[in-house]
Design a protein around this motif. Structure first.
Motif, PDB file in Angstrom:
ATOM      1  N   GLY A   7      -9.986 -18.958  26.881  1.00  0.00           N
ATOM      2  CA  GLY A   7     -10.819 -18.328  27.925  1.00  0.00           C
ATOM      3  C   GLY A   7     -11.784 -17.293  27.374  1.00  0.00           C
ATOM      4  N   LYS A   8     -11.957 -17.237  26.059  1.00  0.00           N
ATOM      5  CA  LYS A   8     -12.817 -16.188  25.490  1.00  0.00           C
ATOM      6  C   LYS A   8     -14.293 -16.382  25.861  1.00  0.00           C
ATOM      7  CE  LYS A   8     -12.596 -18.281  20.863  1.00  0.00           C
ATOM      8  NZ  LYS A   8     -11.922 -19.523  21.345  1.00  0.00           N
ATOM      9  N   SER A   9     -14.781 -17.624  25.787  1.00  0.00           N
ATOM     10  CA  SER A   9     -16.184 -17.853  26.176  1.00  0.00           C
ATOM     11  C   SER A   9     -16.364 -17.619  27.674  1.00  0.00           C
ATOM     12  CB  SER A   9     -16.610 -19.281  25.838  1.00  0.00           C
ATOM     13  OG  SER A   9     -16.693 -19.434  24.447  1.00  0.00           O
ATOM     14  N   THR A  10     -15.376 -18.046  28.461  1.00  0.00           N
ATOM     15  CA  THR A  10     -15.450 -17.838  29.919  1.00  0.00           C
ATOM     16  C   THR A  10     -15.547 -16.351  30.234  1.00  0.00           C
ATOM     17  OG1 THR A  10     -14.144 -19.833  30.236  1.00  0.00           O
ATOM     18  CG2 THR A  10     -14.267 -18.331  32.104  1.00  0.00           C
ATOM     19  N   LEU A  11     -14.735 -15.546  29.512  1.00  0.00           N
ATOM     20  CA  LEU A  11     -14.775 -14.096  29.720  1.00  0.00           C
ATOM     21  C   LEU A  11     -16.172 -13.555  29.391  1.00  0.00           C
ATOM     22  CD1 LEU A  11     -13.350 -11.413  30.339  1.00  0.00           C
ATOM     23  CD2 LEU A  11     -12.694 -11.309  27.925  1.00  0.00           C
ATOM     24  N   LEU A  12     -16.735 -14.028  28.258  1.00  0.00           N
ATOM     25  CA  LEU A  12     -18.065 -13.549  27.850  1.00  0.00           C
ATOM     26  C   LEU A  12     -19.118 -13.876  28.911  1.00  0.00           C
ATOM     27  CD1 LEU A  12     -19.537 -12.366  25.168  1.00  0.00           C
ATOM     28  CD2 LEU A  12     -20.413 -14.681  25.007  1.00  0.00           C
ATOM     29  N   LEU A  62     -25.626  -7.127  24.068  1.00  0.00           N
ATOM     30  CA  LEU A  62     -25.828  -8.337  23.276  1.00  0.00           C
ATOM     31  C   LEU A  62     -24.551  -9.170  23.363  1.00  0.00           C
ATOM     32  CD1 LEU A  62     -27.867  -9.733  21.429  1.00  0.00           C
ATOM     33  CD2 LEU A  62     -26.947  -8.455  19.508  1.00  0.00           C
ATOM     34  N   PHE A  63     -24.679 -10.357  23.941  1.00  0.00           N
ATOM     35  CA  PHE A  63     -23.524 -11.238  24.125  1.00  0.00           C
ATOM     36  C   PHE A  63     -23.642 -12.373  23.101  1.00  0.00           C
ATOM     37  CE2 PHE A  63     -24.616  -9.337  28.219  1.00  0.00           C
ATOM     38  CZ  PHE A  63     -23.419  -8.754  28.585  1.00  0.00           C
ATOM     39  N   ALA A  64     -22.668 -12.477  22.243  1.00  0.00           N
ATOM     40  CA  ALA A  64     -22.732 -13.494  21.186  1.00  0.00           C
ATOM     41  C   ALA A  64     -21.503 -14.388  21.276  1.00  0.00           C
ATOM     42  CB  ALA A  64     -22.810 -12.819  19.823  1.00  0.00           C
ATOM     43  N   ASP A  65     -21.771 -15.675  21.517  1.00  0.00           N
ATOM     44  CA  ASP A  65     -20.673 -16.642  21.668  1.00  0.00           C
ATOM     45  C   ASP A  65     -20.579 -17.488  20.401  1.00  0.00           C
ATOM     46  OD1 ASP A  65     -18.709 -18.290  22.593  1.00  0.00           O
ATOM     47  OD2 ASP A  65     -19.990 -19.356  24.048  1.00  0.00           O
ATOM     48  N   LYS A 118     -27.831   1.105  19.045  1.00  0.00           N
ATOM     49  CA  LYS A 118     -26.707   1.381  19.960  1.00  0.00           C
ATOM     50  C   LYS A 118     -26.584   0.294  21.034  1.00  0.00           C
ATOM     51  CE  LYS A 118     -25.936   5.114  17.726  1.00  0.00           C
ATOM     52  NZ  LYS A 118     -25.039   4.876  16.585  1.00  0.00           N
ATOM     53  N   THR A 119     -26.921  -0.939  20.651  1.00  0.00           N
ATOM     54  CA  THR A 119     -26.763  -2.069  21.565  1.00  0.00           C
ATOM     55  C   THR A 119     -25.283  -2.417  21.681  1.00  0.00           C
ATOM     56  OG1 THR A 119     -28.878  -2.942  20.793  1.00  0.00           O
ATOM     57  CG2 THR A 119     -27.458  -4.474  21.981  1.00  0.00           C
ATOM     58  N   THR A 120     -24.812  -2.532  22.898  1.00  0.00           N
ATOM     59  CA  THR A 120     -23.411  -2.911  23.104  1.00  0.00           C
ATOM     60  C   THR A 120     -23.252  -4.363  22.651  1.00  0.00           C
ATOM     61  OG1 THR A 120     -23.402  -1.494  25.047  1.00  0.00           O
ATOM     62  CG2 THR A 120     -21.567  -3.057  24.836  1.00  0.00           C
ATOM     63  N   LEU A 121     -22.344  -4.601  21.722  1.00  0.00           N
ATOM     64  CA  LEU A 121     -22.183  -5.956  21.179  1.00  0.00           C
ATOM     65  C   LEU A 121     -20.820  -6.509  21.578  1.00  0.00           C
ATOM     66  CD1 LEU A 121     -23.027  -8.291  19.271  1.00  0.00           C
ATOM     67  CD2 LEU A 121     -22.136  -6.953  17.357  1.00  0.00           C
ATOM     68  N   ILE A 122     -20.868  -7.630  22.248  1.00  0.00           N
ATOM     69  CA  ILE A 122     -19.620  -8.321  22.604  1.00  0.00           C
ATOM     70  C   ILE A 122     -19.657  -9.668  21.892  1.00  0.00           C
ATOM     71  CG2 ILE A 122     -18.174  -9.174  24.484  1.00  0.00           C
ATOM     72  CD1 ILE A 122     -19.841  -7.148  26.258  1.00  0.00           C
ATOM     73  N   LEU A 123     -18.733  -9.835  20.971  1.00  0.00           N
ATOM     74  CA  LEU A 123     -18.774 -10.980  20.059  1.00  0.00           C
ATOM     75  C   LEU A 123     -17.540 -11.856  20.253  1.00  0.00           C
ATOM     76  CD1 LEU A 123     -19.905 -12.288  17.305  1.00  0.00           C
ATOM     77  CD2 LEU A 123     -18.296 -10.751  16.180  1.00  0.00           C
ATOM     78  N   VAL A 124     -17.769 -13.103  20.567  1.00  0.00           N
ATOM     79  CA  VAL A 124     -16.672 -14.079  20.644  1.00  0.00           C
ATOM     80  C   VAL A 124     -16.635 -14.802  19.306  1.00  0.00           C
ATOM     81  CG1 VAL A 124     -15.940 -16.258  21.698  1.00  0.00           C
ATOM     82  CG2 VAL A 124     -16.742 -14.392  23.150  1.00  0.00           C
ATOM     83  N   THR A 125     -15.482 -14.824  18.681  1.00  0.00           N
ATOM     84  CA  THR A 125     -15.390 -15.479  17.371  1.00  0.00           C
ATOM     85  C   THR A 125     -13.995 -16.051  17.129  1.00  0.00           C
ATOM     86  OG1 THR A 125     -15.645 -15.144  14.987  1.00  0.00           O
ATOM     87  CG2 THR A 125     -14.878 -13.253  16.248  1.00  0.00           C
ATOM     88  N   HIS A 126     -14.005 -17.090  16.309  1.00  0.00           N
ATOM     89  CA  HIS A 126     -12.735 -17.675  15.879  1.00  0.00           C
ATOM     90  C   HIS A 126     -12.198 -16.946  14.646  1.00  0.00           C
ATOM     91  CE1 HIS A 126     -13.255 -21.637  18.039  1.00  0.00           C
ATOM     92  NE2 HIS A 126     -11.956 -21.409  18.123  1.00  0.00           N
TER      93      HIS A 126
END
Lengths: 417, 220
Positions: B42-47, B161-164, B190-198
């Motif tokens: 569910g990590k991409s779904t959360l992003l 910044l949303f990175a999938d 100071k861009t908020t970075l949310i990173l989805v990664t394996h």
């Protein structure tokens, strides 16, 4: 948005050109086909307007019904008469009953340019062994040439010579050929079982219209004498300032009198029904080309929407709205429609000049113009553009709406799978 | 202000399968958060829920204090255009446009292209793509394409910044370059970075790590 739409179009040049050609040929075919049809039609109408009167005031015509004679038997207030065999047929007078009142009315009417009293009668022309039945029209030669352009079509002699009287006639070209007569020769004119009267041919006219060219004209007094109806006329032919108002004028005059009043277009209503069929064929045939062109756009845009799903997703994630996406795809179809139609109209316009140089032998009505007449009226181009752009818009809006409905998350999920 | 979720739950498919269960978290402005988990956790779904690309009626997502479900289409469009940048596993560059034109796509939507062109030029220089500005995507390598995609995400100077999985289709060298660029945006702007990664190694570089297991998160 529009720039992106153009970039998509430029990226698939072959499909773009093919789609464009559909609208190009459709609109060019429409203006050329319509131009030829309407060109011929205007020529025909021009002839009808100018070779004949705009409005004909003729002896009244009344068809008998079962109760037409009721008043004659019991007066207006009594009951109805019942017949074993009801009366039928036409109750009429062959003559205009009070022409003087009409002359006064026409003199005062500012819509009237000229009028001429006439008497037409079916006669047998003969010269030697050659005979032909035709209509002999008695008229005032001076006003006749003001009411119609007949004087312009005189090929030999002078139409005005009829004014001198003394049994002279102007004869149509086809009738002349049938009788084998030439200028200054005499023909015999017979009405019913009366003794033939010799008439001298003083003018020959050729309008190009078979109906007119099988008629003959004489002075009103001469024809009244032959017909044995002195001082009587059966028609007043009227020329108006504006021929387009003919039917309206005829309608207004018919309220004033019992005479039968017909405008030139009412008299030739059968020709107008042919025109309507022509229009239907024209719109159906060209409309089908436009529909095919529209389907071309529809198919290509549908495929493009499927191919560009990822672009749609990324654009939506950047804040592009549904409206923006619809515009990108709709603009592609519409741009093709506009470009194809504009080129088609320009080509059609230019090519119509070339078509007019093509010789077609004897002209549309046997004689007269010997080349195609192509109308280049603005409404033809407007109709063509409207048809093409409607087709392009309709074909584009459906795939564009589909693209607009796609949500970025659906596309991203399906792309990741 | 940041992003806040409250009892966020998302179900997908038929029969409905829960993907996320009662997720409540808060991401502060300028934070660097990594989201890890197995495929289907569910990590991409959360992003996508955090970024407003997706929505759910169960639970709440607030961005800068605004409930995403209550935001109009125009407001969402404005947020995505001006305040959010997205980087996906695939670059999603428009094939018909040059690298520069791709980067300027967000600016084309909101106007002010000339100002954004200067920023884009700087980004191209920083990303080592100065000589490839006018190339079409098909003339760029995979790593270069992804760098152009990051430049596109940063050109509007977004707050989020949303990175999938942005390194999912790259080799280790290009992955390192891409991640450095994202982290640089977080540090410098100071861009908020949310990173989805394996990748656990990349995940550990974040200031805060969220690990999802069966739609629920555990903070390591």
């Amino acid at each position: 948005m529009i720039e992106l739409a153009f970039r998509y179009l430029l990226a698939r040049r072959r499909q773009t050109v093919l789609m464009l050609l559909g609208f190009f040929f459709g609109s060019a075919a429409f203006v050329l086909l319509s131009g030829i049809m309407l060109g011929f039609r205007y020529y025909l109408v021009y002839q009808l307007i100018n070779n004949d009167a705009h409005v004909h005031i003729q002896a009244r015509e009344e068809f008998l019904t079962e109760h037409s004679l009721d008043a004659s038997f019991y007066g207006m207030l009594t009951g109805r008469v019942f017949w074993n065999v009801p009366p039928s047929g036409k109750k009429d007078s062959d003559l205009v009953e009070n022409p003087q009142a009409w002359y006064e009315r026409l003199e005062k009417d500012p819509r009237v340019v000229a009028y001429t009293p006439r008497l037409s009668t079916a006669v047998l022309f003969s010269k030697g062994k050659a005979t032909a039945t035709a209509t002999l029209i008695g008229c005032d030669p001076k006003s006749q040439t003001q009411v119609t352009t007949l004087g312009d079509y005189v090929t030999e002699g002078k139409f005005d010579a009829l004014a001198l009287g003394g049994n002279q006639i102007a004869i149509g070209e086809r009738l002349r050929k049938k009788l084998g007569v030439t200028l200054s020769q005499n023909v015999l004119v017979s009405v019913a079982e009366q003794k033939p009267v010799p008439f001298k041919v003083v003018a020959i006219f050729s309008t190009g219209n078979q109906i007119f060219d099988e008629q003959a004209y004489g002075s009103l007094e001469d024809v009244q004498a032959v017909n044995q109806t002195p001082n009587e006329i059966d028609e007043i032919a009227v020329r108006l300032v504006d021929y387009k108002s003919s039917s309206a004028v005829a309608k207004s005059w018919s309220l004033l009198s019992e005479e039968k009043i017909e405008s030139w277009d009412q008299k030739n209503a059968n020709i107008y029904s042919v025109f309507r069929i022509q229009d239907a064929v024209r719109f159906l045939s060209i409309g089908s080309i436009m529909i095919v062109a529209g389907f071309g756009i529809y198919n290509v845009l549908n495929i493009t929407v499927i191919q560009k799903r990822k672009d749609i997703a990324i654009l939506r994630s950047m804040g592009y709205t549904t409206r923006d996406i619809v515009l990108i795809f709709f603009a592609q179809g519409l741009a093709l429609g506009i470009a194809g139609t504009t080129l088609g109209l320009l080509f059609g316009y230019a090519f119509s000049f070339f078509l007019e140089t093509i010789r077609i032998g004897a002209g549309p009505l046997g004689i007269g113009v010997d080349h195609l007449i192509v109308s280049r009226e603005f409404p033809i181009y407007l109709q063509s553009a409207f048809l093409a752009l409607s087709s392009a818009s309709l074909a584009s809006i459906l795939p564009a709406a589909t693209a607009g409905k796609l949500t970025p998350i659906e596309i991203i999920r399906s792309s990741s799978e | 202000m940041g992003i806040r979720t409250l009892n966020l739950t998302k179900t997908l498919g038929d029969p409905p399968t829960p993907i996320l269960k009662n997720i409540s978290l808060e991401i502060q402005d300028g934070d660097y958060v990594s989201v890890t988990g197995r495929s289907g956790s569910g990590k991409s779904t959360l992003l996508y829920l955090l970024s407003s690309l997706d929505h759910t009626l169960e639970g709440k997502v607030e961005i800068d204090g605004q409930d995403v479900n209550q935001m109009s289409a125009e407001a969402l469009s404005l947020f995505r255009n001006k305040k959010a940048g997205f980087v996906f596993q695939f670059h999603y560059l428009v094939a018909e446009l040059t690298a520069m034109e791709n980067v300027l796509l967000p600016a084309r939507k909101s106007g002010g292209i000339s100002k954004r062109r200067e920023i884009a030029t700087t980004l191209f220089e920083q990303f080592g793509l100065k000589d490839k500005i006018h190339r079409l995507p098909r003339h760029l390598s995979g790593g270069e394409q992804q760098r152009v995609a990051i430049a596109r995400a940063l050109v509007m100077e977004p707050r989020y910044l949303f990175a999938d999985e942005p390194t999912g289709s790259l080799d280790s060298e290009n992955s390192e370059i891409v991640l450095n660029l994202l982290e640089k945006a977080n540090e410098k702007q100071k861009t908020t970075l949310i990173l989805v990664t394996h990748d656990p190694g990349f995940s550990r570089r974040a200031r805060r790590q969220i690990h999802l297991v069966d739609g629920q998160f555990i903070t390591p």
